[in-house]
Design an enzyme around this catalytic site. Sequence first.
Site, PDB file in Angstrom:
ATOM      1  N   SER A 143       0.778  -1.240   0.000  1.00  0.00           N
ATOM      2  CA  SER A 143       0.000   0.000   0.000  1.00  0.00           C
ATOM      3  C   SER A 143       0.809   1.289   0.000  1.00  0.00           C
ATOM      4  O   SER A 143       0.217   2.369  -0.046  1.00  0.00           O
ATOM      5  CB  SER A 143      -0.933   0.011   1.216  1.00  0.00           C
ATOM      6  OG  SER A 143      -0.190   0.045   2.417  1.00  0.00           O
ATOM      7  N   THR A 163      -9.342   1.648  -1.805  1.00  0.00           N
ATOM      8  CA  THR A 163      -8.829   2.966  -1.453  1.00  0.00           C
ATOM      9  C   THR A 163      -9.443   4.048  -2.322  1.00  0.00           C
ATOM     10  O   THR A 163      -9.900   3.779  -3.442  1.00  0.00           O
ATOM     11  CB  THR A 163      -7.294   2.987  -1.627  1.00  0.00           C
ATOM     12  OG1 THR A 163      -6.803   4.316  -1.460  1.00  0.00           O
ATOM     13  CG2 THR A 163      -6.897   2.505  -3.021  1.00  0.00           C
ATOM     14  N   ASP A 164      -9.425   5.277  -1.819  1.00  0.00           N
ATOM     15  CA  ASP A 164      -9.889   6.400  -2.627  1.00  0.00           C
ATOM     16  C   ASP A 164      -8.921   6.735  -3.764  1.00  0.00           C
ATOM     17  O   ASP A 164      -9.278   7.425  -4.718  1.00  0.00           O
ATOM     18  CB  ASP A 164     -10.130   7.636  -1.768  1.00  0.00           C
ATOM     19  CG  ASP A 164      -8.917   8.073  -0.953  1.00  0.00           C
ATOM     20  OD1 ASP A 164      -7.861   7.408  -1.028  1.00  0.00           O
ATOM     21  OD2 ASP A 164      -9.026   9.078  -0.215  1.00  0.00           O
ATOM     22  N   GLU A 165      -7.693   6.209  -3.696  1.00  0.00           N
ATOM     23  CA  GLU A 165      -6.693   6.560  -4.710  1.00  0.00           C
ATOM     24  C   GLU A 165      -7.014   6.000  -6.088  1.00  0.00           C
ATOM     25  O   GLU A 165      -6.459   6.462  -7.088  1.00  0.00           O
ATOM     26  CB  GLU A 165      -5.300   6.116  -4.250  1.00  0.00           C
ATOM     27  CG  GLU A 165      -4.838   6.855  -3.004  1.00  0.00           C
ATOM     28  CD  GLU A 165      -3.378   6.610  -2.693  1.00  0.00           C
ATOM     29  OE1 GLU A 165      -2.554   6.562  -3.625  1.00  0.00           O
ATOM     30  OE2 GLU A 165      -3.060   6.468  -1.491  1.00  0.00           O
ATOM     31  N   TYR A 196       0.669   1.651  -7.330  1.00  0.00           N
ATOM     32  CA  TYR A 196      -0.160   1.181  -6.214  1.00  0.00           C
ATOM     33  C   TYR A 196      -1.638   1.307  -6.546  1.00  0.00           C
ATOM     34  O   TYR A 196      -2.401   0.329  -6.482  1.00  0.00           O
ATOM     35  CB  TYR A 196       0.163   1.960  -4.939  1.00  0.00           C
ATOM     36  CG  TYR A 196      -0.936   1.871  -3.903  1.00  0.00           C
ATOM     37  CD1 TYR A 196      -1.322   0.640  -3.375  1.00  0.00           C
ATOM     38  CD2 TYR A 196      -1.621   3.010  -3.476  1.00  0.00           C
ATOM     39  CE1 TYR A 196      -2.348   0.540  -2.444  1.00  0.00           C
ATOM     40  CE2 TYR A 196      -2.642   2.920  -2.545  1.00  0.00           C
ATOM     41  CZ  TYR A 196      -3.009   1.693  -2.031  1.00  0.00           C
ATOM     42  OH  TYR A 196      -4.032   1.602  -1.124  1.00  0.00           O
ATOM     43  N   LYS A 246      -4.629  -1.568  -7.200  1.00  0.00           N
ATOM     44  CA  LYS A 246      -5.868  -1.650  -6.415  1.00  0.00           C
ATOM     45  C   LYS A 246      -7.091  -1.526  -7.331  1.00  0.00           C
ATOM     46  O   LYS A 246      -8.097  -2.211  -7.128  1.00  0.00           O
ATOM     47  CB  LYS A 246      -5.894  -0.560  -5.340  1.00  0.00           C
ATOM     48  CG  LYS A 246      -4.930  -0.806  -4.188  1.00  0.00           C
ATOM     49  CD  LYS A 246      -5.251  -2.077  -3.413  1.00  0.00           C
ATOM     50  CE  LYS A 246      -6.539  -1.947  -2.625  1.00  0.00           C
ATOM     51  NZ  LYS A 246      -6.790  -3.159  -1.778  1.00  0.00           N
ATOM     52  N   ARG A 253       7.360  13.792  -4.826  1.00  0.00           N
ATOM     53  CA  ARG A 253       7.505  12.484  -5.442  1.00  0.00           C
ATOM     54  C   ARG A 253       6.833  12.472  -6.812  1.00  0.00           C
ATOM     55  O   ARG A 253       5.938  13.284  -7.104  1.00  0.00           O
ATOM     56  CB  ARG A 253       6.923  11.395  -4.548  1.00  0.00           C
ATOM     57  CG  ARG A 253       5.426  11.336  -4.481  1.00  0.00           C
ATOM     58  CD  ARG A 253       4.990  10.203  -3.559  1.00  0.00           C
ATOM     59  NE  ARG A 253       3.546  10.192  -3.376  1.00  0.00           N
ATOM     60  CZ  ARG A 253       2.948   9.756  -2.271  1.00  0.00           C
ATOM     61  NH1 ARG A 253       3.652   9.317  -1.254  1.00  0.00           N
ATOM     62  NH2 ARG A 253       1.634   9.759  -2.191  1.00  0.00           N
TER      63      ARG A 253
END
Length: 362
Positions: free
Chosen positions: A90, A142-144, A168, A172, A313
């Site tokens: 994660s 996840t909200d990502e 990541y 997901k 990043r």
Amino acid sequence: MESLQKSLLVTGGAGFIGANFVHYWLNTYPNDKVTVLDALTYAGNKENLASLEGSSNFKFVHGNICDQDLVEQLLQSGEINTIVHFAAESHVDRSITGPDEFIETNIIGTYSLLKAAKKVWLDIPKEQGRQALEHRFHHVSTDEVYGTLELRDPAFTEDTAYAPNSPYSASKAASDHLVRAYHHTYGLEVTTSNCSNNYGPYHFPEKLIPLIVTNILHDKPLPIYGDGKQVRDWLYVEDHARGIDLVLNKGRVGENYNIGGHNEWHNIDIVKLICQLMDQAFENDKTLIEKYPLAILARQAKSEELITYVTDRAGHDRRYAIDAEKSFTELGYRPQESFETGIRKTIEWYLDNDSWWRSLIK
């Protein structure tokens, strides 16, 4: 499934959110049985579950979700009717430098779980002329997966198109689609929850909030990516567990539910708040000076001087925000902790449990 006594398989149950969920579930439903399956990679820590060892309704299995035979054996031997799937790589930074593990665990691992669940809950009963077993496969996402938002954009809803921006979040998103496909194609009874950033006890120290706390205690720099104006929606981890509980007991099969706190903060503001609360803690409890002798600036109420801006990043999403109205309306979900109460509880936990985190930091 509300009337059905549950025997749960919790994947990744020795990790941060999984362990908090296991503690919450057994406190709330002491007659249910919980089996934890965890590979104990760097972020999995069996100490997170130490207080449950010896309990008759708790079992820990060291194993990998990619091991389909093992999962099938656990589902059958434990008469498990509910999977709550937390196991995932994660950390976004790690996915940028080493995406292979994310593909293996998050995509192939979820696929292996789905195959095992289908075989045990659907295929074997059908072969034996029986009805499918009552079951639920709950997938924690996840909200990502929704991508990024501009400052004035509306928050993510369950209908927001997926637009993952990191290895990541892409892994997901792929796992979310596999779960959906196994429901629509095979009839597996699934639910998915997409959650905002969690914080609380047992959070691995590389993550923002525990990193800031432990760095202050060692008088180390507090690294802030870019300008620190990235926005995240924060949720106390036990409120996340409570939301999953409601999805399992009241959620509609095949549906996705956003779980969030409607609690957006800029990263830099969170760091400054933690600095203030840490300074206050050292002012109010003089025993901390002896316990944490390296925290020189905290004892001087100057923790903010440790803030250090570093290069942003790659592909850093600017803002995440969850619209949890569907969970509010359909499930009656409400977070019980405000950010102010939750962050104080979290800081107190780290100050009181240094024996847990000291061995995890470099």
